[in-house]
Motif scaffolding. Structure first.
Motif: not given
Length: 319
Positions: A58-63
């Protein structure tokens, strides 16, 4: 269930959304390797006990990849997310003037990352002069994809069953209260489709043992029947146990009713309803049945199978 090759990584964008999360569960059930790009606007797909899906990153949308970030920034960030992928499942972005630019940035990232195949979720009726705003944006994205060396597959979807339920309102008319389905769709008909049907088709395409079988193909994903909005209201009435009647709107009335939504979201809804009125979404396609290996779910079947999806209609006040 389509078997998955262990050496093929699939990246799903919007994986915490309604469509992406359903696809993630299907990929995991087939034993596939996947990387989920999540936005933070929904829930990350997990097993019933809270454990992560197997073979899933899982990769969170980067800030730094915000709604207003430049296409160059988006492309740079997404290139890293797409690295090593055999295929990318690309869902359309949120409504707004930069939607097409964000789509193009994702396509650029797939090229830079060396991704062989992109599966894009488009719209029935996509064309340069399409009635629906999103269908015009989808056409521009499709054309951009065609201009690359990527292998691509287009999943052109009709209006979703669930979308129709959010046009239902409790209100007073005349001297008595009532429940109405309001939409600026005139006497048009719509062959609406379920999210699960689209997820099943996407699974079949992404995990096909012959990865080139779907190259350059455009599939039209609809339900099994074309209903008028009066018939939609009757079908919803049977499910909720009270009478819902269809009341056509003007575009101006729709804008006033959905004044709390963003301008882009409202215009997407209005122009999609205008596409219904124009007959753009009336056609029934066999593609869901041929690719999913079972018939597409009708609106009535979907209401029966997924009561939690329209639980808001059971409330004393819908709006």
């Amino acid at each position: 269930m389509t078997p998955a090759s262990p050496d093929r990584l699939v990246v799903l964008t919007g994986a915490d959304g309604r469509l992406g999360s359903r696809l993630a569960f299907r990929i995991a059930a087939a034993g596939g390797r996947q990387r989920l790009l999540v936005t933070g606007r929904g829930q990350v797909p997990r097993l019933p006990d809270g454990a992560p899906l197997p073979e899933t990153e899982v990769v969170a949308l980067p800030s730094e990849l915000s709604f207003d970030s430049s296409p160059e920034t988006a492309s740079r960030v997404l290139t890293g997310v797409f690295e090593g992928a055999h295929a990318v499942f690309l869902v359309p972005g949120q409504a707004g003037r930069r939607r097409v630019a964000r789509h193009r940035a994702a396509v650029d990232a797939a090229v830079l990352a060396g991704v062989p195949h992109v599966v894009y979720v488009s719209s029935v009726g996509a064309a340069p002069d399409a009635v629906a705003t999103v269908a015009r944006d989808d056409w521009l994205t499709e054309e951009y994809l065609r201009g690359t060396d990527l292998r691509w597959t287009l999943l052109r979807t009709s209006m979703f069953h669930r979308t129709l339920t959010f046009a239902v309102h409790d209100e007073s008319y005349g001297s008595a209260p009532g429940t109405v389905l309001r939409a600026p769709a005139g006497d048009g008909r719509v062959a609406s489709v379920s999210h699960d049907d689209v997820a099943d088709v996407a699974t079949a395409v992404l995990l096909d043992e012959d990865p080139r079988r779907h190259d350059g193909r455009t599939y039209h994903l609809t339900g099994p029947e074309s209903l008028s909005l009066d018939e939609v209201a009757e079908t919803l009435s049977a499910a909720v146990g009270r009478t819902i009647r269809y009341v056509p709107q003007t575009a101006e009335q729709a804008r006033a009713l959905f004044s709390r939504s963003t301008t882009g979201e409202v215009e997407d809804w209005i122009t999609q309803c205008q596409a219904v009125e124009a007959g753009v979404l009336a056609g029934v396609s066999p593609d869901v049945g041929q690719l999913a290996g079972r018939p597409a779910r009708s609106l009535a079947d979907w209401l029966d199978d997924y009561p939690a999806e329209w639980a808001h209609l059971r409330l004393p006040s819908v709006r």
